[in-house]
Scaffold this motif. Structure first.
Motif, PDB file in Angstrom:
ATOM      1  N   GLU A 129     110.713  94.890  55.396  1.00 20.50           N
ATOM      2  CA  GLU A 129     110.520  96.090  56.198  1.00 20.50           C
ATOM      3  C   GLU A 129     109.096  96.166  56.735  1.00 20.50           C
ATOM      4  OE1 GLU A 129     112.225  99.722  54.786  1.00 20.50           O
ATOM      5  OE2 GLU A 129     114.038  98.718  54.088  1.00 20.50           O
ATOM      6  N   SER A 130     108.842  97.202  57.488  1.00 20.44           N
ATOM      7  CA  SER A 130     107.549  97.365  58.164  1.00 20.44           C
ATOM      8  C   SER A 130     106.399  97.492  57.170  1.00 20.44           C
ATOM      9  CB  SER A 130     107.590  98.618  59.048  1.00 20.44           C
ATOM     10  OG  SER A 130     107.605  99.781  58.236  1.00 20.44           O
ATOM     11  N   SER A 131     105.204  97.241  57.664  1.00 20.90           N
ATOM     12  CA  SER A 131     104.027  97.374  56.809  1.00 20.90           C
ATOM     13  C   SER A 131     103.846  98.823  56.353  1.00 20.90           C
ATOM     14  CB  SER A 131     102.769  96.868  57.515  1.00 20.90           C
ATOM     15  OG  SER A 131     102.495  97.637  58.663  1.00 20.90           O
ATOM     16  N   LYS A 132     104.270  99.780  57.158  1.00 18.14           N
ATOM     17  CA  LYS A 132     104.194 101.197  56.745  1.00 18.14           C
ATOM     18  C   LYS A 132     105.081 101.432  55.528  1.00 18.14           C
ATOM     19  CE  LYS A 132     104.178 105.866  58.202  1.00 18.14           C
ATOM     20  NZ  LYS A 132     102.929 106.507  58.007  1.00 18.14           N
ATOM     21  N   ASN A 133     106.284 100.895  55.532  1.00 17.89           N
ATOM     22  CA  ASN A 133     107.182 101.051  54.382  1.00 17.89           C
ATOM     23  C   ASN A 133     106.647 100.288  53.169  1.00 17.89           C
ATOM     24  OD1 ASN A 133     108.715 102.574  56.078  1.00 17.89           O
ATOM     25  ND2 ASN A 133     110.543 101.313  55.971  1.00 17.89           N
ATOM     26  N   GLN A 134     106.075  99.120  53.403  1.00 21.50           N
ATOM     27  CA  GLN A 134     105.455  98.379  52.308  1.00 21.50           C
ATOM     28  C   GLN A 134     104.344  99.206  51.672  1.00 21.50           C
ATOM     29  OE1 GLN A 134     104.173  94.943  54.506  1.00 21.50           O
ATOM     30  NE2 GLN A 134     106.047  93.789  54.099  1.00 21.50           N
ATOM     31  N   GLN A 135     103.510  99.805  52.515  1.00 19.89           N
ATOM     32  CA  GLN A 135     102.421 100.641  52.007  1.00 19.89           C
ATOM     33  C   GLN A 135     102.951 101.830  51.215  1.00 19.89           C
ATOM     34  OE1 GLN A 135      99.080 101.559  54.696  1.00 19.89           O
ATOM     35  NE2 GLN A 135     100.042 100.118  56.117  1.00 19.89           N
ATOM     36  N   CYS A 136     104.043 102.426  51.671  1.00 21.79           N
ATOM     37  CA  CYS A 136     104.623 103.568  50.952  1.00 21.79           C
ATOM     38  C   CYS A 136     105.027 103.164  49.541  1.00 21.79           C
ATOM     39  CB  CYS A 136     105.834 104.126  51.702  1.00 21.79           C
ATOM     40  SG  CYS A 136     105.414 105.009  53.213  1.00 21.79           S
ATOM     41  N   ILE A 138     103.921 100.622  47.735  1.00 23.24           N
ATOM     42  CA  ILE A 138     102.712 100.319  46.960  1.00 23.24           C
ATOM     43  C   ILE A 138     101.971 101.618  46.604  1.00 23.24           C
ATOM     44  CG2 ILE A 138     100.478  99.132  47.019  1.00 23.24           C
ATOM     45  CD1 ILE A 138     101.937  97.066  48.906  1.00 23.24           C
ATOM     46  N   ASN A 139     101.892 102.551  47.556  1.00 21.30           N
ATOM     47  CA  ASN A 139     101.241 103.837  47.280  1.00 21.30           C
ATOM     48  C   ASN A 139     101.935 104.585  46.145  1.00 21.30           C
ATOM     49  OD1 ASN A 139      99.281 103.486  49.226  1.00 21.30           O
ATOM     50  ND2 ASN A 139     100.321 104.730  50.761  1.00 21.30           N
ATOM     51  N   ILE A 140     103.249 104.576  46.128  1.00 18.34           N
ATOM     52  CA  ILE A 140     103.990 105.257  45.068  1.00 18.34           C
ATOM     53  C   ILE A 140     103.589 104.681  43.713  1.00 18.34           C
ATOM     54  CG2 ILE A 140     106.291 105.576  44.041  1.00 18.34           C
ATOM     55  CD1 ILE A 140     107.328 105.654  47.024  1.00 18.34           C
ATOM     56  N   MET A 141     103.525 103.362  43.633  1.00 16.88           N
ATOM     57  CA  MET A 141     103.136 102.724  42.371  1.00 16.88           C
ATOM     58  C   MET A 141     101.683 103.044  42.023  1.00 16.88           C
ATOM     59  SD  MET A 141     105.189  99.113  42.506  1.00 16.88           S
ATOM     60  CE  MET A 141     105.205  98.773  44.253  1.00 16.88           C
ATOM     61  N   LEU A 142     100.806 103.028  43.018  1.00 19.35           N
ATOM     62  CA  LEU A 142      99.398 103.359  42.775  1.00 19.35           C
ATOM     63  C   LEU A 142      99.250 104.802  42.287  1.00 19.35           C
ATOM     64  CD1 LEU A 142      97.641 101.650  45.811  1.00 19.35           C
ATOM     65  CD2 LEU A 142      97.247 101.137  43.393  1.00 19.35           C
ATOM     66  N   LEU A 160     109.250  92.137  40.761  1.00 17.45           N
ATOM     67  CA  LEU A 160     108.413  92.953  41.629  1.00 17.45           C
ATOM     68  C   LEU A 160     106.988  92.413  41.676  1.00 17.45           C
ATOM     69  CD1 LEU A 160     108.091  95.441  43.419  1.00 17.45           C
ATOM     70  CD2 LEU A 160     107.704  96.779  41.340  1.00 17.45           C
ATOM     71  N   MET A 161     106.461  92.036  40.531  1.00 20.10           N
ATOM     72  CA  MET A 161     105.094  91.490  40.491  1.00 20.10           C
ATOM     73  C   MET A 161     105.026  90.180  41.279  1.00 20.10           C
ATOM     74  SD  MET A 161     103.144  93.596  38.893  1.00 20.10           S
ATOM     75  CE  MET A 161     104.115  94.931  39.567  1.00 20.10           C
ATOM     76  N   LEU A 162     106.039  89.328  41.134  1.00 16.91           N
ATOM     77  CA  LEU A 162     106.082  88.068  41.878  1.00 16.91           C
ATOM     78  C   LEU A 162     106.166  88.334  43.386  1.00 16.91           C
ATOM     79  CD1 LEU A 162     106.129  84.993  41.735  1.00 16.91           C
ATOM     80  CD2 LEU A 162     108.620  85.128  41.531  1.00 16.91           C
ATOM     81  N   THR A 163     106.973  89.300  43.783  1.00 19.60           N
ATOM     82  CA  THR A 163     107.083  89.659  45.203  1.00 19.60           C
ATOM     83  C   THR A 163     105.740  90.108  45.745  1.00 19.60           C
ATOM     84  OG1 THR A 163     109.406  90.289  44.962  1.00 19.60           O
ATOM     85  CG2 THR A 163     108.234  91.201  46.842  1.00 19.60           C
ATOM     86  N   LEU A 164     105.034  90.943  44.971  1.00 18.15           N
ATOM     87  CA  LEU A 164     103.722  91.416  45.408  1.00 18.15           C
ATOM     88  C   LEU A 164     102.727  90.266  45.562  1.00 18.15           C
ATOM     89  CD1 LEU A 164     103.465  94.649  43.249  1.00 18.15           C
ATOM     90  CD2 LEU A 164     103.586  94.552  45.749  1.00 18.15           C
ATOM     91  N   VAL A 175      97.828  96.105  53.599  1.00 17.16           N
ATOM     92  CA  VAL A 175      98.808  95.906  52.533  1.00 17.16           C
ATOM     93  C   VAL A 175      98.239  94.962  51.476  1.00 17.16           C
ATOM     94  CG1 VAL A 175     101.109  94.991  51.986  1.00 17.16           C
ATOM     95  CG2 VAL A 175     100.790  96.417  54.023  1.00 17.16           C
ATOM     96  N   ARG A 176      97.570  93.892  51.905  1.00 15.31           N
ATOM     97  CA  ARG A 176      96.952  92.968  50.941  1.00 15.31           C
ATOM     98  C   ARG A 176      95.937  93.682  50.058  1.00 15.31           C
ATOM     99  NH1 ARG A 176      96.626  89.074  55.209  1.00 15.31           N
ATOM    100  NH2 ARG A 176      94.412  89.502  55.380  1.00 15.31           N
ATOM    101  N   GLY A 177      95.107  94.520  50.660  1.00 16.29           N
ATOM    102  CA  GLY A 177      94.117  95.271  49.890  1.00 16.29           C
ATOM    103  C   GLY A 177      94.765  96.180  48.859  1.00 16.29           C
ATOM    104  N   LYS A 178      95.842  96.847  49.262  1.00 14.12           N
ATOM    105  CA  LYS A 178      96.538  97.734  48.324  1.00 14.12           C
ATOM    106  C   LYS A 178      97.220  96.941  47.215  1.00 14.12           C
ATOM    107  CE  LYS A 178      97.099 101.624  51.376  1.00 14.12           C
ATOM    108  NZ  LYS A 178      97.893 102.789  51.685  1.00 14.12           N
ATOM    109  N   ILE A 179      97.749  95.770  47.547  1.00 16.53           N
ATOM    110  CA  ILE A 179      98.367  94.924  46.523  1.00 16.53           C
ATOM    111  C   ILE A 179      97.321  94.477  45.511  1.00 16.53           C
ATOM    112  CG2 ILE A 179      99.458  92.679  46.086  1.00 16.53           C
ATOM    113  CD1 ILE A 179     100.922  93.035  48.789  1.00 16.53           C
TER     114      ILE A 179
END
Length: 191
Positions: A129-136, A138-142, A160-164, A175-179
């Protein structure tokens, strides 16, 4: 109703928080109307209910009193994302963004998110999905980790960790920075 709800909710934030009782015209009926609208058959009605909630939770901490005191809204909004058979990108993005901001308001609701979204679903969002959805996601987990949600150890979610980690190669710089931030928190002793 959406504009009135949004206006009232945003008037009681920050320095005006002491005026909450004067602006509290959002009744149980209004909340019930939004809950109903989230499950309405008409996609347009669902979308506007969702955008009302999204705009409110993004701009005001007072929204916690309306949307994050229990799991009712996060459950319904998660269902909108998970059951959108028309694959409406705007609805899906709005739903994930709203869930992220609800978890920001109340990090304990991350448990609801983790129970609703399977590893397969999370992997699909992160990979396709889009980078916006990816960020969402990751943000939820953060927000959950920083909010010190007990009993959820993201390190236990191997796929999930492997995907990240794999996403570090292809994602945009935000997205990389948030990961990197998320992984550093997951693997640190503090969390």
């Amino acid at each position: 109703m959406p504009f009135l709800f949004f206006f009232v909710a945003t008037q009681v934030d920050g320095d005006n928080a002491s005026l909450h009782h004067q602006w509290n015209i959002i009744s149980t009926e209004s909340i019930n109307a939004l809950l109903y609208a989230l499950t309405h058959n008409d996609e347009v009605v669902r979308f506007y209910a969702l955008k009302t909630i999204e705009n409110t939770v993004i701009l005001t901490n007072v929204a916690k009193a309306y949307f994050a005191l229990n799991d009712e809204f996060i459950n319904r909004i998660s269902e909108i994302y998970l059951n959108d058979h028309n694959n409406n990108i705007e609805i899906k993005t709005s739903a994930l963004n709203t869930v992220a901001h609800i978890v920001k308001l109340e990090p304990m609701l991350m448990k609801v998110f983790i129970n609703k979204f399977t590893n397969e679903t999370l992997g699909n969002v992160l990979n396709n999905e889009s980078s916006k959805n990816q960020q969402c996601i990751i943000n939820i987990m953060l927000f959950g980790i920083v909010g010190n949600v007990n009993n959820i150890k993201l390190i236990d979610f191997d796929d999930l960790m492997l995907t990240l980690v794999n996403l570090l190669e292809t994602a945009n710089s935000v997205v990389r920075g948030k990961i990197i931030l998320l992984l550093s928190l997951v693997f640190s002793d503090k969390y």
